[in-house]
Write a protein that holds these residues in place. Structure first.
Motif, PDB file in Angstrom:
ATOM      1  N   ALA A 183      55.632  48.656  33.001  1.00 25.59           N
ATOM      2  CA  ALA A 183      56.609  48.742  31.918  1.00 25.59           C
ATOM      3  C   ALA A 183      55.933  48.651  30.559  1.00 25.59           C
ATOM      4  CB  ALA A 183      57.654  47.636  32.069  1.00 25.59           C
ATOM      5  N   GLN A 184      54.991  47.725  30.407  1.00 24.07           N
ATOM      6  CA  GLN A 184      54.337  47.554  29.111  1.00 24.07           C
ATOM      7  C   GLN A 184      53.406  48.715  28.802  1.00 24.07           C
ATOM      8  OE1 GLN A 184      54.989  45.092  26.686  1.00 24.07           O
ATOM      9  NE2 GLN A 184      53.959  46.793  25.658  1.00 24.07           N
ATOM     10  N   LEU A 185      52.711  49.225  29.801  1.00 25.50           N
ATOM     11  CA  LEU A 185      51.833  50.370  29.572  1.00 25.50           C
ATOM     12  C   LEU A 185      52.654  51.590  29.151  1.00 25.50           C
ATOM     13  CD1 LEU A 185      48.897  51.334  29.654  1.00 25.50           C
ATOM     14  CD2 LEU A 185      49.262  51.980  32.052  1.00 25.50           C
ATOM     15  N   ALA A 186      53.773  51.815  29.820  1.00 23.73           N
ATOM     16  CA  ALA A 186      54.636  52.938  29.456  1.00 23.73           C
ATOM     17  C   ALA A 186      55.254  52.744  28.079  1.00 23.73           C
ATOM     18  CB  ALA A 186      55.733  53.118  30.510  1.00 23.73           C
ATOM     19  N   ARG A 187      55.620  51.503  27.740  1.00 24.53           N
ATOM     20  CA  ARG A 187      56.186  51.233  26.413  1.00 24.53           C
ATOM     21  C   ARG A 187      55.154  51.482  25.320  1.00 24.53           C
ATOM     22  NH1 ARG A 187      61.056  51.311  25.922  1.00 24.53           N
ATOM     23  NH2 ARG A 187      61.599  49.469  27.145  1.00 24.53           N
ATOM     24  N   SER A 188      53.921  51.072  25.556  1.00 19.92           N
ATOM     25  CA  SER A 188      52.865  51.305  24.572  1.00 19.92           C
ATOM     26  C   SER A 188      52.579  52.798  24.430  1.00 19.92           C
ATOM     27  CB  SER A 188      51.589  50.563  24.988  1.00 19.92           C
ATOM     28  OG  SER A 188      51.818  49.169  25.006  1.00 19.92           O
ATOM     29  N   LEU A 189      52.624  53.522  25.552  1.00 23.34           N
ATOM     30  CA  LEU A 189      52.447  54.978  25.479  1.00 23.34           C
ATOM     31  C   LEU A 189      53.582  55.606  24.682  1.00 23.34           C
ATOM     32  CD1 LEU A 189      50.962  57.562  26.314  1.00 23.34           C
ATOM     33  CD2 LEU A 189      52.318  57.547  28.437  1.00 23.34           C
ATOM     34  N   GLU A 190      54.797  55.150  24.929  1.00 23.09           N
ATOM     35  CA  GLU A 190      55.944  55.660  24.174  1.00 23.09           C
ATOM     36  C   GLU A 190      55.740  55.465  22.669  1.00 23.09           C
ATOM     37  OE1 GLU A 190      60.640  54.531  23.347  1.00 23.09           O
ATOM     38  OE2 GLU A 190      59.495  53.431  24.841  1.00 23.09           O
ATOM     39  N   GLN A 191      55.326  54.262  22.272  1.00 21.23           N
ATOM     40  CA  GLN A 191      55.113  53.973  20.852  1.00 21.23           C
ATOM     41  C   GLN A 191      53.988  54.839  20.280  1.00 21.23           C
ATOM     42  OE1 GLN A 191      54.409  49.789  21.175  1.00 21.23           O
ATOM     43  NE2 GLN A 191      56.577  49.241  21.168  1.00 21.23           N
ATOM     44  N   ASP A 219      42.073  50.250  20.961  1.00 19.22           N
ATOM     45  CA  ASP A 219      41.188  50.808  19.929  1.00 19.22           C
ATOM     46  C   ASP A 219      41.894  51.916  19.153  1.00 19.22           C
ATOM     47  OD1 ASP A 219      39.205  49.085  20.718  1.00 19.22           O
ATOM     48  OD2 ASP A 219      38.105  50.559  21.924  1.00 19.22           O
ATOM     49  N   TRP A 220      42.620  52.770  19.871  1.00 23.28           N
ATOM     50  CA  TRP A 220      43.322  53.873  19.209  1.00 23.28           C
ATOM     51  C   TRP A 220      44.357  53.352  18.214  1.00 23.28           C
ATOM     52  CZ3 TRP A 220      48.208  55.875  18.555  1.00 23.28           C
ATOM     53  CH2 TRP A 220      48.295  57.209  18.136  1.00 23.28           C
ATOM     54  N   LEU A 221      45.122  52.366  18.645  1.00 25.53           N
ATOM     55  CA  LEU A 221      46.159  51.817  17.776  1.00 25.53           C
ATOM     56  C   LEU A 221      45.554  51.043  16.606  1.00 25.53           C
ATOM     57  CD1 LEU A 221      48.523  50.686  20.652  1.00 25.53           C
ATOM     58  CD2 LEU A 221      49.130  52.366  18.898  1.00 25.53           C
ATOM     59  N   ALA A 222      44.430  50.376  16.844  1.00 24.80           N
ATOM     60  CA  ALA A 222      43.806  49.587  15.781  1.00 24.80           C
ATOM     61  C   ALA A 222      43.244  50.469  14.677  1.00 24.80           C
ATOM     62  CB  ALA A 222      42.708  48.707  16.365  1.00 24.80           C
ATOM     63  N   ALA A 234      54.999  48.713  12.488  1.00 24.33           N
ATOM     64  CA  ALA A 234      55.285  47.487  13.242  1.00 24.33           C
ATOM     65  C   ALA A 234      55.031  47.708  14.726  1.00 24.33           C
ATOM     66  CB  ALA A 234      56.737  47.056  13.018  1.00 24.33           C
ATOM     67  N   ASP A 235      55.442  48.854  15.242  1.00 20.84           N
ATOM     68  CA  ASP A 235      55.183  49.167  16.647  1.00 20.84           C
ATOM     69  C   ASP A 235      53.696  49.336  16.900  1.00 20.84           C
ATOM     70  OD1 ASP A 235      57.774  49.041  17.436  1.00 20.84           O
ATOM     71  OD2 ASP A 235      58.160  51.193  17.320  1.00 20.84           O
ATOM     72  N   ALA A 236      53.005  49.961  15.959  1.00 15.01           N
ATOM     73  CA  ALA A 236      51.567  50.182  16.128  1.00 15.01           C
ATOM     74  C   ALA A 236      50.811  48.870  16.192  1.00 15.01           C
ATOM     75  CB  ALA A 236      51.034  51.035  14.972  1.00 15.01           C
ATOM     76  N   VAL A 237      51.267  47.869  15.457  1.00 14.74           N
ATOM     77  CA  VAL A 237      50.623  46.555  15.472  1.00 14.74           C
ATOM     78  C   VAL A 237      51.025  45.767  16.713  1.00 14.74           C
ATOM     79  CG1 VAL A 237      50.482  44.329  14.290  1.00 14.74           C
ATOM     80  CG2 VAL A 237      50.400  46.457  12.965  1.00 14.74           C
ATOM     81  N   ALA A 238      52.299  45.877  17.105  1.00 16.38           N
ATOM     82  CA  ALA A 238      52.788  45.092  18.247  1.00 16.38           C
ATOM     83  C   ALA A 238      52.237  45.596  19.563  1.00 16.38           C
ATOM     84  CB  ALA A 238      54.322  45.127  18.288  1.00 16.38           C
ATOM     85  N   ALA A 239      51.999  46.894  19.683  1.00 15.53           N
ATOM     86  CA  ALA A 239      51.583  47.464  20.965  1.00 15.53           C
ATOM     87  C   ALA A 239      50.284  46.882  21.501  1.00 15.53           C
ATOM     88  CB  ALA A 239      51.490  48.981  20.862  1.00 15.53           C
ATOM     89  N   PRO A 240      49.205  46.792  20.702  1.00 16.15           N
ATOM     90  CA  PRO A 240      47.974  46.231  21.271  1.00 16.15           C
ATOM     91  C   PRO A 240      48.119  44.770  21.657  1.00 16.15           C
ATOM     92  CG  PRO A 240      47.711  46.637  18.911  1.00 16.15           C
ATOM     93  CD  PRO A 240      48.977  47.320  19.347  1.00 16.15           C
ATOM     94  N   LEU A 241      48.930  44.019  20.920  1.00 18.40           N
ATOM     95  CA  LEU A 241      49.146  42.615  21.279  1.00 18.40           C
ATOM     96  C   LEU A 241      49.839  42.519  22.627  1.00 18.40           C
ATOM     97  CD1 LEU A 241      50.320  41.165  17.843  1.00 18.40           C
ATOM     98  CD2 LEU A 241      48.050  40.997  18.893  1.00 18.40           C
ATOM     99  N   ALA A 242      50.804  43.412  22.858  1.00 15.97           N
ATOM    100  CA  ALA A 242      51.509  43.416  24.134  1.00 15.97           C
ATOM    101  C   ALA A 242      50.587  43.850  25.262  1.00 15.97           C
ATOM    102  CB  ALA A 242      52.718  44.346  24.053  1.00 15.97           C
ATOM    103  N   LEU A 243      49.716  44.804  25.001  1.00 11.51           N
ATOM    104  CA  LEU A 243      48.763  45.236  26.025  1.00 11.51           C
ATOM    105  C   LEU A 243      47.818  44.106  26.399  1.00 11.51           C
ATOM    106  CD1 LEU A 243      47.860  48.836  24.799  1.00 11.51           C
ATOM    107  CD2 LEU A 243      48.980  48.248  26.950  1.00 11.51           C
TER     108      LEU A 243
END
Length: 222
Positions: free
Chosen positions: A86-94, A148-151, A173-182
């Protein structure tokens, strides 16, 4: 007499036990498990196909369909408690939402597309392992590359585009939150989720059915 003694020594079976699929800490009603696998297999296959075609046709703009597919995978996987997928797919979505903005400034290349295809491949791997009864974590190399991509995203945009992204409610906000969630994927697993039960009357061999999304509904035809 011997057979009667053996039968008496056996513990009584829970009549519901045969309708439960146990995968690691998850206990899923088999009808829900089957519906999830049917839906997720089709959606992940379409996601991988669309991303591969897009990667071969750059600089074609990324369509909304892949974002919707990633969203459906994230929501349905969260519904059954498959948090890593779920988290990997959510990060891909973002990330794909951000790509749509990046492409307007010509800031997407073949390496980016290759990364997203890699993520979709890892989603398929996780799903196949889940179908076999194993709850596997996302690939550490895939997670690291996504982080790395998001950072580095802010460094790839013109100043005006970056300001517009910062002003968007779901942008930076999503770009910053995604790596933390990963990164949270590597944290200790939470306590086992409560048993998920399907809607009454669902057949274990039901045809593909949309699962309820925990956040909001998305029309799968778009």
């Amino acid at each position: 007499v011997g057979a009667d003694v053996l039968r008496a020594a056996q513990p009584e079976r829970d009549p519901d036990a045969d309708q439960v699929k146990v995968i690691g800490p998850l206990r899923l009603q088999i009808p829900l498990f089957n519906i999830y696998l049917t839906e997720a297999d089709e959606v992940s296959r379409r996601l991988g196909t669309e991303l591969t075609l897009w990667s071969m046709e750059l600089p074609r703009a990324l369509g909304d369909e892949v974002v919707v597919l990633a969203h459906r995978l994230a929501g349905n996987s969260a519904t059954v408690g498959f948090s890593d997928l779920a988290q990997l797919a959510r990060s891909l979505e973002q990330a794909l939402q951000l790509v749509q903005g990046l492409q307007r400034h010509g800031a997407v290349d073949a390496d980016d597309a290759e990364l997203f295809v890699m993520v979709s491949d890892d989603i398929r791997r996780l799903l196949h392992q889940f179908a076999a009864g194993f709850l596997r974590p996302a690939s550490s190399s895939v997670v690291e590359r996504m982080n790395d991509w998001l950072a580095t995203l802010p460094n790839r945009l013109p100043v005006a585009a970056l300001e517009a992204l910062q002003a968007s409610p779901e942008g930076l906000a999503d770009a910053v939150a995604a790596p933390l969630a990963l990164q949270a994927m590597a944290a200790p697993s939470p306590a086992p989720a409560p048993e998920a039960r399907p809607t009454a009357g669902v057949s274990p061999v039901a045809a593909p059915v949309r699962l309820p999304d925990p956040e909001f509904e998305v029309d799968g035809d778009h």
